[in-house]
Design an enzyme around this catalytic site. Structure first.
Site, PDB file in Angstrom:
ATOM      1  N   HIS A  25       0.862  -1.188   0.000  1.00  0.00           N
ATOM      2  CA  HIS A  25       0.000   0.000   0.000  1.00  0.00           C
ATOM      3  C   HIS A  25       0.897   1.236   0.000  1.00  0.00           C
ATOM      4  O   HIS A  25       2.148   1.128  -0.054  1.00  0.00           O
ATOM      5  CB  HIS A  25      -0.950  -0.028   1.193  1.00  0.00           C
ATOM      6  N   GLY A  54       1.856   3.164   2.256  1.00  0.00           N
ATOM      7  CA  GLY A  54       2.851   3.204   3.339  1.00  0.00           C
ATOM      8  C   GLY A  54       4.156   2.578   2.880  1.00  0.00           C
ATOM      9  O   GLY A  54       5.246   3.145   3.056  1.00  0.00           O
ATOM     10  N   HIS A  55       4.037   1.390   2.266  1.00  0.00           N
ATOM     11  CA  HIS A  55       5.241   0.737   1.729  1.00  0.00           C
ATOM     12  C   HIS A  55       5.876   1.596   0.631  1.00  0.00           C
ATOM     13  O   HIS A  55       7.099   1.734   0.561  1.00  0.00           O
ATOM     14  CB  HIS A  55       4.881  -0.622   1.130  1.00  0.00           C
ATOM     15  N   GLY A  62       9.037   1.209   8.857  1.00  0.00           N
ATOM     16  CA  GLY A  62       7.981   2.162   9.184  1.00  0.00           C
ATOM     17  C   GLY A  62       7.839   2.362  10.685  1.00  0.00           C
ATOM     18  O   GLY A  62       7.966   1.404  11.467  1.00  0.00           O
ATOM     19  N   GLN A  63       7.545   3.595  11.070  1.00  0.00           N
ATOM     20  CA  GLN A  63       7.261   3.870  12.486  1.00  0.00           C
ATOM     21  C   GLN A  63       5.971   3.188  12.933  1.00  0.00           C
ATOM     22  O   GLN A  63       5.735   2.969  14.113  1.00  0.00           O
ATOM     23  CB  GLN A  63       7.147   5.376  12.720  1.00  0.00           C
ATOM     24  N   ASP A 105       5.310   0.228  12.897  1.00  0.00           N
ATOM     25  CA  ASP A 105       5.721  -0.893  13.755  1.00  0.00           C
ATOM     26  C   ASP A 105       6.838  -0.388  14.663  1.00  0.00           C
ATOM     27  O   ASP A 105       8.018  -0.702  14.462  1.00  0.00           O
ATOM     28  CB  ASP A 105       6.181  -2.053  12.871  1.00  0.00           C
TER      29      ASP A 105
HETATM   30  P1  AMP Z   1       4.878  -5.201   6.463  1.00  0.00           P
HETATM   31  O1  AMP Z   1       4.690  -5.576   5.023  1.00  0.00           O
HETATM   32  O2  AMP Z   1       3.605  -4.955   7.193  1.00  0.00           O
HETATM   33  O3  AMP Z   1       5.826  -6.132   7.179  1.00  0.00           O
HETATM   34  O4  AMP Z   1       5.599  -3.793   6.446  1.00  0.00           O
HETATM   35  C1  AMP Z   1       6.821  -3.600   5.773  1.00  0.00           C
HETATM   36  C2  AMP Z   1       7.391  -2.275   6.231  1.00  0.00           C
HETATM   37  O5  AMP Z   1       6.469  -1.229   5.907  1.00  0.00           O
HETATM   38  C3  AMP Z   1       7.591  -2.223   7.759  1.00  0.00           C
HETATM   39  O6  AMP Z   1       8.803  -1.570   8.034  1.00  0.00           O
HETATM   40  C4  AMP Z   1       6.396  -1.437   8.215  1.00  0.00           C
HETATM   41  O7  AMP Z   1       6.626  -0.744   9.427  1.00  0.00           O
HETATM   42  C5  AMP Z   1       6.207  -0.481   7.057  1.00  0.00           C
HETATM   43  N1  AMP Z   1       4.831   0.031   7.049  1.00  0.00           N
HETATM   44  C6  AMP Z   1       3.681  -0.680   7.106  1.00  0.00           C
HETATM   45  N2  AMP Z   1       2.616   0.147   7.134  1.00  0.00           N
HETATM   46  C7  AMP Z   1       3.096   1.415   7.111  1.00  0.00           C
HETATM   47  C8  AMP Z   1       2.510   2.714   7.141  1.00  0.00           C
HETATM   48  N3  AMP Z   1       1.201   2.878   7.212  1.00  0.00           N
HETATM   49  N4  AMP Z   1       3.323   3.789   7.102  1.00  0.00           N
HETATM   50  C9  AMP Z   1       4.678   3.634   7.059  1.00  0.00           C
HETATM   51  N5  AMP Z   1       5.293   2.440   7.027  1.00  0.00           N
HETATM   52  C10 AMP Z   1       4.522   1.341   7.053  1.00  0.00           C
END
Ligand code: AMP
Length: 287
Positions: free
Chosen positions: A35, A37-38, A147-148, A150
């Site tokens: 999404h 965020g990524h 990402g912050q 997490d």
């Molecule tokens: P994930 O695929 O959920 O493991 O996330 C991969 C990276 O994207 C991790 O470092 C997350 O913290 C970051 N991330 C997930 N959602 C967001 C967001 N809404 N804003 C910023 N970073 C994000």
């Protein structure tokens, strides 16, 4: 055009060639179902490095609940399209056996793994540390982006990178919908009513931040505000706590705080969501 690999070994060769050519590499590890965020992390990685690369791997080691692992959304083709549009240089994925040809020795996630997520998700941060160490070995990035959203994971990864002597860890603020809902791959599992209920997490965090901005510094009082606000929401709460963001503690700190972050985890039906806000950060940097 983005380069894509279905095997982490091929990705490692590509990364080694880029490094040998003297190019800096920004790396964004993900579990896919990407999404905005990524994408924000990828854009930042591109802005700060010659190349940006992304891993897409739903890491079984960090799931304590097999049903959660099975239900985690997966759409690699859509992820590649999104990353290509963002200008990402390379994406790779692979099977658990390809990422871990041998049973990995668990990597110590360090002291920041104590409490909150570490307490509620058994073995989660050992799983995170183990896969992140493996990914760093494969990619050998100049910088890695997290990402912050997490918050505790970012602390664990920073500590891991410090112990390994690199890479540089960059933590990017949480990307939110205009409503305040933090973007998450898990949001795809929410229906319209669930999305409304999920907004309660952010409302509670805002309430705690309002208390901070009004001058409240007592850890217990901030916690009470946070919990009080969450109790008004139709959510099943895993935890709602306040910590010093720069001195992690498994238990809640006592007395007055110079800095504070509020962290929440709650379930909307079967979907577990987490969010946080740095209460003491200037507006725009609270996450
Ligand atoms: P994930 O695929 O959920 O493991 O996330 C991969 C990276 O994207 C991790 O470092 C997350 O913290 C970051 N991330 C997930 N959602 C967001 C967001 N809404 N804003 C910023 N970073 C994000």
């Amino acid at each position: 055009m983005i380069v894509r690999f279905g095997h982490p070994g091929d990705a490692a060769h590509w990364c080694a060639a880029e490094g040998a050519a003297g190019r800096t590499l920004g790396f964004v590890p993900t579990m896919g179902a990407l999404h905005e965020g990524h994408v924000a992390l990828v854009r930042r990685a591109l802005a700060e490095n010659d190349r940006a690369c992304v891993s897409v791997f739903v890491n079984p080691l960090q799931f304590d609940d097999p049903a959660d692992f099975a239900a985690y959304p997966r759409d690699f083709e859509a992820d590649v399209v999104r990353l290509d549009a963002a200008g990402c240089s390379m994406v790779f994925t692979g099977t658990p056996e390809a990422f871990f040809p041998e049973r990995p020795a668990p990597v110590d996630p360090g002291p920041c793994a104590e409490g909150l997520e570490g307490e509620h998700r058994n073995g989660h941060f050992a799983g995170v540390a183990t896969v992140v160490a493996r990914l760093f070995d494969l990619v050998q990035p100049t910088r890695a982006y997290f990402g912050q959203k997490d918050f505790q994971q970012a602390l664990v990864v920073r500590d891991l990178a410090r112990r390994r002597g690199g890479p540089q860890i960059v933590v990017h603020p949480t990307v939110r919908e205009p409503s305040g809902l933090a973007l998450s791959s898990r949001n795809a599992r929410l229906d319209a009513e669930g999305r409304q209920r999920a907004l309660g997490l952010h409302r509670a965090l805002r309430a705690a931040r309002a208390a901070w901005l009004a001058g409240e510094r007592r850890a217990r009082s901030l916690q009470r505000v946070l919990c009080g606000a969450l109790e008004r929401e139709a959510l099943s709460i895993d935890y709602a706590e306040v910590r010093d963001p720069e001195r992690w503690s498994a238990r809640a700190p006592e007395g007055e705080l110079d800095r504070a972050v509020a962290l929440v985890a709650a379930r909307v039906g079967a979907v577990r969501l987490i969010d946080n806000l740095v209460l003491s950060a200037p507006e725009g940097e609270a996450g």
